[in-house]
Design a protein around this motif. Structure first.
Motif, PDB file in Angstrom:
ATOM      1  N   UNK A  15       0.199  -1.316  -0.198  1.00  0.00           N
ATOM      2  CA  UNK A  15       0.103   0.200   0.149  1.00  0.00           C
ATOM      3  C   UNK A  15       0.782   1.321  -0.373  1.00  0.00           C
ATOM      4  N   UNK A  16       2.458   1.205   0.295  1.00  0.00           N
ATOM      5  CA  UNK A  16       3.094   2.826   0.561  1.00  0.00           C
ATOM      6  C   UNK A  16       3.691   3.021  -0.758  1.00  0.00           C
ATOM      7  N   UNK A  17       3.017   1.538  -1.742  1.00  0.00           N
ATOM      8  CA  UNK A  17       3.732   2.108  -2.911  1.00  0.00           C
ATOM      9  C   UNK A  17       2.678   2.939  -4.211  1.00  0.00           C
ATOM     10  N   UNK A  18       1.739   3.107  -3.443  1.00  0.00           N
ATOM     11  CA  UNK A  18      -0.185   3.267  -4.421  1.00  0.00           C
ATOM     12  C   UNK A  18       0.321   5.061  -4.426  1.00  0.00           C
ATOM     13  N   UNK A  19       0.703   5.700  -5.473  1.00  0.00           N
ATOM     14  CA  UNK A  19       0.264   7.271  -6.286  1.00  0.00           C
ATOM     15  C   UNK A  19      -1.451   7.258  -6.257  1.00  0.00           C
ATOM     16  N   UNK A  20      -1.041   8.755  -5.096  1.00  0.00           N
ATOM     17  CA  UNK A  20      -1.965   9.454  -5.177  1.00  0.00           C
ATOM     18  C   UNK A  20      -2.238  10.718  -5.133  1.00  0.00           C
ATOM     19  N   UNK A  21      -3.202  11.116  -5.118  1.00  0.00           N
ATOM     20  CA  UNK A  21      -3.142  12.980  -5.676  1.00  0.00           C
ATOM     21  C   UNK A  21      -2.564  13.722  -4.054  1.00  0.00           C
ATOM     22  N   UNK A  22      -2.052  14.194  -4.671  1.00  0.00           N
ATOM     23  CA  UNK A  22      -1.221  15.182  -3.630  1.00  0.00           C
ATOM     24  C   UNK A  22      -2.389  15.991  -2.289  1.00  0.00           C
ATOM     25  N   UNK A  23      -3.848  16.350  -3.508  1.00  0.00           N
ATOM     26  CA  UNK A  23      -4.476  17.183  -2.598  1.00  0.00           C
ATOM     27  C   UNK A  23      -6.466  16.379  -3.369  1.00  0.00           C
ATOM     28  N   UNK A  29      -4.674  11.544 -13.163  1.00  0.00           N
ATOM     29  CA  UNK A  29      -4.090  12.392 -14.614  1.00  0.00           C
ATOM     30  C   UNK A  29      -1.995  12.154 -15.152  1.00  0.00           C
ATOM     31  N   UNK A  30      -1.884  12.800 -16.205  1.00  0.00           N
ATOM     32  CA  UNK A  30      -0.587  12.834 -16.237  1.00  0.00           C
ATOM     33  C   UNK A  30      -0.096  14.554 -15.941  1.00  0.00           C
ATOM     34  N   UNK A  33      -1.304  16.565  -9.832  1.00  0.00           N
ATOM     35  CA  UNK A  33       0.341  16.341  -8.767  1.00  0.00           C
ATOM     36  C   UNK A  33       0.238  15.387  -7.923  1.00  0.00           C
ATOM     37  N   UNK A  34       0.698  15.007  -7.244  1.00  0.00           N
ATOM     38  CA  UNK A  34       1.073  13.715  -6.796  1.00  0.00           C
ATOM     39  C   UNK A  34       2.104  13.233  -5.241  1.00  0.00           C
ATOM     40  N   UNK A  35       2.215  11.955  -4.157  1.00  0.00           N
ATOM     41  CA  UNK A  35       3.334  11.485  -3.124  1.00  0.00           C
ATOM     42  C   UNK A  35       4.531  11.653  -4.196  1.00  0.00           C
ATOM     43  N   UNK A  36       4.453  11.162  -5.628  1.00  0.00           N
ATOM     44  CA  UNK A  36       6.166  10.690  -6.317  1.00  0.00           C
ATOM     45  C   UNK A  36       6.479  12.264  -6.757  1.00  0.00           C
TER      46      UNK A  36
END
Length: 248
Positions: A15-23, A29-30, A33-36
């Motif tokens: 679960x720690x590797x899931x890309x999520x929206x920062x806001x 989408x491309x 702005x995500x946690x990455x």
């Protein structure tokens, strides 16, 4: 993450590797702005802080921050010069930037509640693809068709050369795959193992063992973070050497 279910524990170490929206929530989408995005940006900020802010004094007797910067700079410069030769030094800025970015991304990923950006093939794959394209284009620009001699093992018996050429060609195009998976796989595996042991720490009977194990694995991951940045970089330098001096 570990959750209780029907009297037991259920682990979700990936679960720690899931890309999520920062806001907010929603699809990624491309342009999202995500946690990455955040942790990639923090890696850049950390590098700038070390080499721009930390060394702005340029003292004859360097501060600790300046000393760290100078050691990293000298270490990478010597690596490029020793492995690929003096004519490869002109590519040192690119190699150094690559090394610093991976090193800082790896270390930032070890901060609790952070995101390990280099655990994603999407990140390491782009870095590996950029290296592959750079050295391939450079090889042809500098050597022309002589670059193809990289795949022709002239020291082998003539009958075996065509077979070896095919093997060399396949291994060459596999480079970006192995280059990216080696880094991403090692970072992901280490973080997943730590998460599993963190889940076991919730069980009182074995929590002391789990805590000791997490501490040991964390120490190992610090070493892995540095070693994998080094391995990715030195392989890049080796590929650069092949582009500059392709003859077998």
């Amino acid at each position: 993450m570990a959750t209780e279910k029907e009297g037991g524990l259920v682990f979700h170490p990936l679960d720690q590797f899931i890309v999520k929206p920062l806001f907010g929530d929603g699809a990624v989408h491309w342009y999202t702005i995500t946690n990455v995005t955040l942790w990639l940006a923090l890696a850049v900020v950390a590098i700038v802080a070390l080499f721009v802010i930390g060394t702005r004094g340029r003292a004859i007797v360097p501060s600790r921050t300046q000393s760290i910067g100078e050691v990293l700079y000298g270490f990478t410069y010597k690596m490029v010069e020793d492995v690929a030769g003096k004519d490869a030094v002109k590519f040192f800025p690119y190699i150094f930037t690559l090394f610093m970015f991976i090193l800082f991304s790896n270390f930032l990923g070890l901060i609790p509640m952070s995101f390990a950006t280099t655990s994603h093939i999407a990140v390491t794959g782009v870095l590996a693809a950029a290296v592959f394209l750079t050295v391939t284009i450079l090889g042809f620009v500098k050597n022309g068709t002589k670059f193809l001699s990289l795949f022709w093992v002239s020291s082998a018996p003539l009958a075996l050369r065509p077979v070896l050429a095919i093997i060399e060609l396949i291994s060459y195009f596999v480079r970006p795959v192995s280059h990216s998976i080696r880094l991403g796989g090692n970072i992901m595996a280490g973080h997943a193992v730590m998460k599993v042991f963190a889940g076991f720490a919730a069980i009182a009977a074995i929590s002391p063992i789990a805590v000791v194990s997490i501490t040991a694995i964390y120490g190992l991951e610090v070493l892995v973070a540095a070693v994998q940045a080094y391995v990715f970089t030195i392989l890049t330098v080796v590929y650069l050497k092949d582009a500059l001096h392709p003859a077998h």
